[in-house]
Motif scaffolding. Structure first.
Motif, mmCIF file in Angstrom:
data_model
loop_
_atom_site.group_PDB
_atom_site.id
_atom_site.type_symbol
_atom_site.label_atom_id
_atom_site.label_comp_id
_atom_site.label_asym_id
_atom_site.label_seq_id
_atom_site.Cartn_x
_atom_site.Cartn_y
_atom_site.Cartn_z
ATOM 1 N N TRP A 135 -9.828 -92.202 -34.256
ATOM 2 C CA TRP A 135 -11.024 -91.350 -33.773
ATOM 3 C C TRP A 135 -11.697 -91.622 -32.569
ATOM 4 O O TRP A 135 -12.745 -90.899 -32.089
ATOM 5 N N PHE A 136 -11.447 -92.722 -31.930
ATOM 6 C CA PHE A 136 -12.351 -93.370 -30.816
ATOM 7 C C PHE A 136 -12.225 -92.144 -29.829
ATOM 8 O O PHE A 136 -11.217 -92.027 -29.145
ATOM 9 N N GLU A 137 -13.578 -91.837 -29.168
ATOM 10 C CA GLU A 137 -13.792 -91.109 -28.025
ATOM 11 C C GLU A 137 -14.795 -92.082 -27.072
ATOM 12 O O GLU A 137 -16.063 -92.044 -27.636
ATOM 13 N N PRO A 138 -14.646 -92.658 -26.202
ATOM 14 C CA PRO A 138 -15.299 -93.428 -25.506
ATOM 15 C C PRO A 138 -16.744 -92.664 -24.834
ATOM 16 O O PRO A 138 -16.636 -91.622 -24.374
ATOM 17 N N VAL A 139 -17.820 -93.301 -25.070
ATOM 18 C CA VAL A 139 -18.979 -92.772 -24.397
ATOM 19 C C VAL A 139 -19.686 -94.122 -23.650
ATOM 20 O O VAL A 139 -20.662 -94.714 -24.395
ATOM 21 N N ARG A 140 -19.089 -94.245 -22.413
ATOM 22 C CA ARG A 140 -19.418 -95.475 -21.824
ATOM 23 C C ARG A 140 -20.743 -95.736 -21.755
ATOM 24 O O ARG A 140 -21.928 -95.031 -21.509
ATOM 25 N N ARG A 187 -18.823 -90.202 -34.619
ATOM 26 C CA ARG A 187 -18.949 -89.331 -33.185
ATOM 27 C C ARG A 187 -20.257 -89.827 -32.757
ATOM 28 O O ARG A 187 -21.204 -89.688 -33.183
ATOM 29 N N ALA A 188 -19.994 -90.350 -31.299
ATOM 30 C CA ALA A 188 -21.299 -90.758 -30.529
ATOM 31 C C ALA A 188 -21.817 -89.671 -29.443
ATOM 32 O O ALA A 188 -20.914 -89.169 -28.764
ATOM 33 N N GLU A 189 -23.013 -89.741 -29.391
ATOM 34 C CA GLU A 189 -23.695 -88.727 -28.192
ATOM 35 C C GLU A 189 -24.726 -89.883 -27.558
ATOM 36 O O GLU A 189 -25.494 -90.721 -28.292
ATOM 37 N N ARG A 190 -24.622 -90.026 -26.202
ATOM 38 C CA ARG A 190 -25.791 -90.811 -25.626
ATOM 39 C C ARG A 190 -26.902 -90.083 -25.674
ATOM 40 O O ARG A 190 -27.117 -88.907 -25.018
ATOM 41 N N ALA A 191 -28.140 -90.566 -26.263
ATOM 42 C CA ALA A 191 -29.334 -90.078 -26.278
ATOM 43 C C ALA A 191 -30.487 -90.834 -26.114
ATOM 44 O O ALA A 191 -31.628 -90.661 -26.051
ATOM 45 N N LEU A 192 -30.233 -92.266 -26.003
ATOM 46 C CA LEU A 192 -31.226 -93.385 -25.904
ATOM 47 C C LEU A 192 -30.676 -94.086 -24.605
ATOM 48 O O LEU A 192 -29.590 -94.342 -24.417
ATOM 49 N N THR A 237 -27.021 -95.271 -27.232
ATOM 50 C CA THR A 237 -26.891 -95.636 -25.887
ATOM 51 C C THR A 237 -25.525 -95.279 -25.409
ATOM 52 O O THR A 237 -25.233 -95.525 -24.012
ATOM 53 N N GLY A 238 -24.621 -94.983 -26.393
ATOM 54 C CA GLY A 238 -23.008 -94.999 -26.019
ATOM 55 C C GLY A 238 -22.365 -95.677 -27.003
ATOM 56 O O GLY A 238 -22.634 -96.164 -28.164
ATOM 57 N N LEU A 239 -20.933 -95.480 -26.824
ATOM 58 C CA LEU A 239 -20.118 -96.469 -27.479
ATOM 59 C C LEU A 239 -18.807 -96.728 -26.606
ATOM 60 O O LEU A 239 -18.028 -96.133 -26.213
#
Length: 359
Positions: free
Chosen positions: A143-148, A183-188, A130-132
């Motif tokens: 390494w953090f890159e936000p995926v709200r 490394r996060a991607e929103r897919a849920l 769902t994000g990070l």
């Protein structure tokens, strides 16, 4: 289905209560690049639109409303595939296909923060969820890159049941393997579902994003999945996952032995959940396709919540149950094996031994 009534026009439960029960996007067929023209030609009178997806080289055919209930039968006839809906693993509602446990995260006392370190060479874990969010555990890591996180996607002035899921799962990864790069991607969605095409896009985005950085994704963690009418893996998922050397997936919370995809793929390490007594949790899927089991009941990790009446967010901790929260512990063990110099096959084998299924 009552839970998702605002989205009912887009969801169809096939063979409810039967052996082929599965949830799909109404009237959607997925076709690979070589099959679009012949399939469209055969279905011309039933097709409303054709949408190409450049990211996955997959076309989505949208059937006329009169054929929505026939989409699975039509897919079989023409060599296409339905667009299956995937469920985030802590689902509790509705028919047997939606049965599980731990539907809501419960507030918990603070948990000791994992060490802020990065292994050398880096081990990168791709997380589709769902994000990070910028929880204090992550916000200052190099390494953090936000995926709200989207906390209220249905705009009902309340936090969605799956909101914060990705932030929670990432916290479990770091508790077990603090040196990984996430490394996060929103897919849920924060409502707890996704579909074949969205997961395929997320996998492709992980791979292309890593390539753009001059990296590779060493381990992939998937926390949602689906049943299919014929108990075979959706082709678009099998295709995208073939590009990754180590994938760990939640086995699902349906109390079923039916294959749950993509966890049931032979090359994917499928993770069931154990309870506090160490036995397989009653909500967890089981079966010969399950490879490992890890604690998945009342797991504690990082979480994010809405502050009522405010645009601000509250970063704290929660307890949650589900195979979603067993999978990252096993993925962390795979990452440790890679960090110690093992091949992907060796690291996966070590994780199976560390977290055996069926004890």
């Amino acid at each position: 289905m009552e839970r998702w009534s605002p989205y009912a026009d887009d969801l169809y439960l096939h063979d409810a209560g039967g052996p082929g029960e599965c949830l799909v996007r109404r009237g959607q067929l997925l076709v690979g690049p070589d099959g679009v023209e012949p399939v469209v030609e055969r279905l011309r009178r039933w097709v409303d639109t054709v949408e190409s997806d450049d990211a996955t080289s997959t076309a989505t055919l949208r059937l006329r409303s009169s054929e929505h209930r026939n989409c699975i039968d039509i897919a079989r006839e023409v060599g296409a595939a339905p667009n299956h809906v995937h469920l985030g693993s802590p689902v509790l509602f509705g028919t047997p296909v939606l049965f599980g446990t731990g539907a809501e995260a419960r507030p918990a006392p603070s948990v000791p923060e994992p060490e802020d370190t990065v292994w050398d060479p880096p081990v990168r874990v791709g997380l589709l969820d769902t994000g990070l969010d910028p929880h204090p555990w992550f916000a200052d890591r190099v390494w953090f890159e936000p995926v709200r996180e989207r906390l209220d996607a249905d705009d009902d002035a309340g936090q969605d049941r799956q909101a914060g899921h990705g932030t929670f799962v990432a916290g479990i990864l770091l508790q077990h393997a603090p040196g990984v790069v996430v490394r996060a991607e929103r897919a849920l969605s924060s409502l707890g579902f996704t579909d074949d095409l969205t997961v395929a896009r997320g996998l492709r985005a992980l791979r292309t994003g890593a390539a753009a950085r001059g990296e590779r994704i060493d381990v992939v963690v998937l926390t949602a999945g689906c049943h299919t009418a014929d108990d075979t893996c959706p082709p678009v998922l099998a295709t995208e996952l073939s590009d990754f050397s180590a994938t760990v997936a939640a086995a699902g919370n349906l109390s079923s032995e039916r294959p749950f995809w993509p966890a049931a793929l032979p090359e994917v390490l499928a993770v069931a959940a154990t309870g506090r007594d160490g036995a397989t949790a009653g909500f967890s899927n089981t079966g010969p396709w399950v490879d490992a089991a890890a604690p998945g009941e009342a797991v504690a990790s990082s979480h994010v919540r809405m502050i009522a009446g405010s645009a601000e967010r509250d970063y704290g901790f929660a307890r949650w149950s589900g195979t979603s929260f067993a999978a990252p512990a096993v993925a962390a063990e795979v990452a440790r094996g890679l960090h110690e110099g093992g091949t992907p096959a060796h690291a996966l084998a070590v994780a199976r031994r560390r977290y055996p299924f069926g004890r």
